[in-house]
Design a protein around this motif. Sequence first.
Motif, PDB file in Angstrom:
ATOM      1  N   GLY A   2       0.817  -1.265   0.014  1.00 50.93           N
ATOM      2  CA  GLY A   2      -0.083   0.413  -0.045  1.00 50.93           C
ATOM      3  C   GLY A   2       0.294   1.272  -0.091  1.00 50.93           C
ATOM      4  N   VAL A   3       1.833   1.426   1.273  1.00 45.93           N
ATOM      5  CA  VAL A   3       3.060   2.902   0.611  1.00 45.93           C
ATOM      6  C   VAL A   3       3.193   2.507  -0.485  1.00 45.93           C
ATOM      7  CG1 VAL A   3       4.800   3.408   1.937  1.00 45.93           C
ATOM      8  CG2 VAL A   3       2.503   2.436   3.651  1.00 45.93           C
ATOM      9  N   LEU A   4       4.364   1.241  -1.023  1.00 47.10           N
ATOM     10  CA  LEU A   4       4.976   1.788  -2.295  1.00 47.10           C
ATOM     11  C   LEU A   4       3.929   1.669  -3.257  1.00 47.10           C
ATOM     12  CD1 LEU A   4       6.834  -0.998  -2.025  1.00 47.10           C
ATOM     13  CD2 LEU A   4       7.696   1.191  -2.329  1.00 47.10           C
ATOM     14  N   ALA A   5       2.124   1.377  -3.044  1.00 49.33           N
ATOM     15  CA  ALA A   5       2.128   1.524  -4.439  1.00 49.33           C
ATOM     16  C   ALA A   5       1.520   3.557  -4.463  1.00 49.33           C
ATOM     17  CB  ALA A   5       0.135   0.935  -4.208  1.00 49.33           C
ATOM     18  N   VAL A   6       0.997   4.112  -3.137  1.00 52.25           N
ATOM     19  CA  VAL A   6       0.414   5.493  -2.825  1.00 52.25           C
ATOM     20  C   VAL A   6       1.714   6.362  -3.462  1.00 52.25           C
ATOM     21  CG1 VAL A   6       0.404   6.670  -1.566  1.00 52.25           C
ATOM     22  CG2 VAL A   6      -1.467   4.734  -0.979  1.00 52.25           C
ATOM     23  N   MET A   7       2.960   6.216  -2.835  1.00 51.13           N
ATOM     24  CA  MET A   7       4.342   6.466  -3.407  1.00 51.13           C
ATOM     25  C   MET A   7       4.397   6.635  -4.875  1.00 51.13           C
ATOM     26  SD  MET A   7       7.910   5.925  -2.306  1.00 51.13           S
ATOM     27  CE  MET A   7       9.196   6.558  -2.607  1.00 51.13           C
ATOM     28  N   MET A   8       3.843   5.473  -5.457  1.00 51.82           N
ATOM     29  CA  MET A   8       4.406   5.191  -6.893  1.00 51.82           C
ATOM     30  C   MET A   8       3.492   6.086  -7.445  1.00 51.82           C
ATOM     31  SD  MET A   8       4.036   1.751  -9.208  1.00 51.82           S
ATOM     32  CE  MET A   8       5.113   0.966  -8.658  1.00 51.82           C
ATOM     33  N   ILE A   9       1.882   5.719  -7.049  1.00 51.52           N
ATOM     34  CA  ILE A   9       0.913   6.925  -7.902  1.00 51.52           C
ATOM     35  C   ILE A   9       0.994   8.272  -8.177  1.00 51.52           C
ATOM     36  CG2 ILE A   9      -1.543   7.178  -8.104  1.00 51.52           C
ATOM     37  CD1 ILE A   9      -2.001   4.581  -7.214  1.00 51.52           C
ATOM     38  N   GLY A  10       1.734   8.970  -7.001  1.00 56.60           N
ATOM     39  CA  GLY A  10       1.598  10.016  -6.480  1.00 56.60           C
ATOM     40  C   GLY A  10       2.287  10.564  -6.957  1.00 56.60           C
ATOM     41  N   SER A  11       3.839   9.906  -6.859  1.00 55.73           N
ATOM     42  CA  SER A  11       4.808  10.764  -7.571  1.00 55.73           C
ATOM     43  C   SER A  11       4.788  10.586  -9.358  1.00 55.73           C
ATOM     44  CB  SER A  11       6.562   9.599  -6.818  1.00 55.73           C
ATOM     45  OG  SER A  11       6.576   9.945  -6.221  1.00 55.73           O
ATOM     46  N   ALA A  12       4.034   9.621 -10.490  1.00 53.92           N
ATOM     47  CA  ALA A  12       3.607   9.683 -10.805  1.00 53.92           C
ATOM     48  C   ALA A  12       2.891  10.947 -11.670  1.00 53.92           C
ATOM     49  CB  ALA A  12       2.903   8.290 -11.824  1.00 53.92           C
ATOM     50  N   LEU A  13       1.806  10.981 -11.120  1.00 53.45           N
ATOM     51  CA  LEU A  13       0.610  12.227 -11.094  1.00 53.45           C
ATOM     52  C   LEU A  13       1.641  13.390 -11.019  1.00 53.45           C
ATOM     53  CD1 LEU A  13      -1.624  11.228  -8.927  1.00 53.45           C
ATOM     54  CD2 LEU A  13      -2.235  10.830 -11.353  1.00 53.45           C
ATOM     55  N   GLY A  14       2.663  13.523 -10.258  1.00 46.89           N
ATOM     56  CA  GLY A  14       3.790  14.776 -10.021  1.00 46.89           C
ATOM     57  C   GLY A  14       4.857  14.993 -11.338  1.00 46.89           C
ATOM     58  N   VAL A  15       4.787  14.198 -11.597  1.00 48.90           N
ATOM     59  CA  VAL A  15       5.648  13.570 -12.792  1.00 48.90           C
ATOM     60  C   VAL A  15       5.130  14.385 -14.139  1.00 48.90           C
ATOM     61  CG1 VAL A  15       6.870  12.596 -14.746  1.00 48.90           C
ATOM     62  CG2 VAL A  15       7.318  12.052 -12.490  1.00 48.90           C
ATOM     63  N   VAL A  16       3.767  14.376 -14.452  1.00 51.82           N
ATOM     64  CA  VAL A  16       2.797  14.415 -15.211  1.00 51.82           C
ATOM     65  C   VAL A  16       2.459  16.305 -14.894  1.00 51.82           C
ATOM     66  CG1 VAL A  16       0.932  14.463 -16.480  1.00 51.82           C
ATOM     67  CG2 VAL A  16       2.213  12.035 -16.019  1.00 51.82           C
ATOM     68  N   LEU A  17       1.690  16.906 -13.588  1.00 52.45           N
ATOM     69  CA  LEU A  17       1.484  17.602 -13.260  1.00 52.45           C
ATOM     70  C   LEU A  17       2.052  18.803 -13.193  1.00 52.45           C
ATOM     71  CD1 LEU A  17      -1.933  16.633 -11.580  1.00 52.45           C
ATOM     72  CD2 LEU A  17      -1.666  16.875 -13.913  1.00 52.45           C
ATOM     73  N   PHE A  18       3.206  18.984 -12.869  1.00 49.67           N
ATOM     74  CA  PHE A  18       3.878  20.069 -11.726  1.00 49.67           C
ATOM     75  C   PHE A  18       4.814  20.539 -13.289  1.00 49.67           C
ATOM     76  CE2 PHE A  18       6.162  18.074  -7.567  1.00 49.67           C
ATOM     77  CZ  PHE A  18       4.538  18.674  -7.636  1.00 49.67           C
ATOM     78  N   SER A  19       5.178  21.947 -13.444  1.00 47.32           N
ATOM     79  CA  SER A  19       5.039  22.208 -14.212  1.00 47.32           C
ATOM     80  C   SER A  19       6.310  22.672 -14.392  1.00 47.32           C
ATOM     81  CB  SER A  19       4.544  24.311 -13.858  1.00 47.32           C
ATOM     82  OG  SER A  19       4.420  24.434 -12.755  1.00 47.32           O
ATOM     83  N   ASN A  20       7.545  22.725 -12.725  1.00 49.56           N
ATOM     84  CA  ASN A  20       8.584  22.722 -13.252  1.00 49.56           C
ATOM     85  C   ASN A  20       9.807  21.057 -13.207  1.00 49.56           C
ATOM     86  OD1 ASN A  20      12.019  22.761 -12.136  1.00 49.56           O
ATOM     87  ND2 ASN A  20      11.048  23.826 -10.271  1.00 49.56           N
ATOM     88  N   VAL A  21      10.526  21.842 -14.537  1.00 43.64           N
ATOM     89  CA  VAL A  21      10.450  19.799 -14.582  1.00 43.64           C
ATOM     90  C   VAL A  21      11.500  19.014 -13.660  1.00 43.64           C
ATOM     91  CG1 VAL A  21      12.676  21.081 -16.481  1.00 43.64           C
ATOM     92  CG2 VAL A  21      12.457  19.055 -17.069  1.00 43.64           C
ATOM     93  N   VAL A  22      12.278  19.670 -13.481  1.00 50.28           N
ATOM     94  CA  VAL A  22      13.290  19.352 -12.575  1.00 50.28           C
ATOM     95  C   VAL A  22      12.632  18.643 -11.088  1.00 50.28           C
ATOM     96  CG1 VAL A  22      15.031  19.843 -10.538  1.00 50.28           C
ATOM     97  CG2 VAL A  22      15.164  21.874 -13.194  1.00 50.28           C
ATOM     98  N   HIS A  23      11.806  19.230 -11.059  1.00 56.47           N
ATOM     99  CA  HIS A  23      10.487  18.615  -9.385  1.00 56.47           C
ATOM    100  C   HIS A  23       9.887  17.550 -10.546  1.00 56.47           C
ATOM    101  CE1 HIS A  23       9.797  22.539  -7.447  1.00 56.47           C
ATOM    102  NE2 HIS A  23      11.210  22.020  -7.178  1.00 56.47           N
TER     103      HIS A  23
END
Length: 201
Positions: free
Chosen positions: A13-34
């Motif tokens: 559960g922890v790894l799944a939440v971390m993976m989904i949250g990080s993947a959403l951040g990769v797509v949604l963040f405007s800063n390419v470094v983040h």
Amino acid sequence: MNLAEGVQVVSFGVLAVMMIGSALGVVLFSNVVHSAFLLAGVFASISGMYLLLNADFVAAAQLLIYVGAVNVLILFAIMLVNKRQDFSPFPTAWVRKALTAVVSLGLFALLSTMVLATPWSRSTAIPVGDPIVVIGQHFFSDFLLPFEVASVLLLMAMVGAIILARREYLPEQAAPSDLPQTVLTLPERPRELISAGSDNE
């Protein structure tokens, strides 16, 4: 890695939440470094999933290759480009976002249907033998030729990158010559720079 069932469920559960949250951040963040840093979080979460599946070699390879090489290469490329100005929004950017959302939802529905329709079997059998030894035996027996071809291709790419990096400029126009040019050649580094450096010393 033999863990209790409750620990496995919590870890998953922890790894799944971390993976989904990080993947959403990769797509949604405007800063390419983040986004690049969050991509490393996605790769690390996948490595943790491999550990839960008792695939320790694949987990280590995931960390070494994707987090330690691919993600670091992406960060170096971003920092070397050093784009200071912001991206100007297109007037029809909403069309691309809508198409991306439709494709993403379609893929999510397809994968969810496949996961729910697949009869998953819960097997707790421990694999016989060391998986690293088995992978090594396959690398040097069944898959020896593809393994060596891949290493030769990587060597050729590295040598080509070194040769291109040594050339400081390309000629705008080729020098006139009566002989037909059959091979593309690049000029060597100018000798004036080398002599100037030696004179300063």
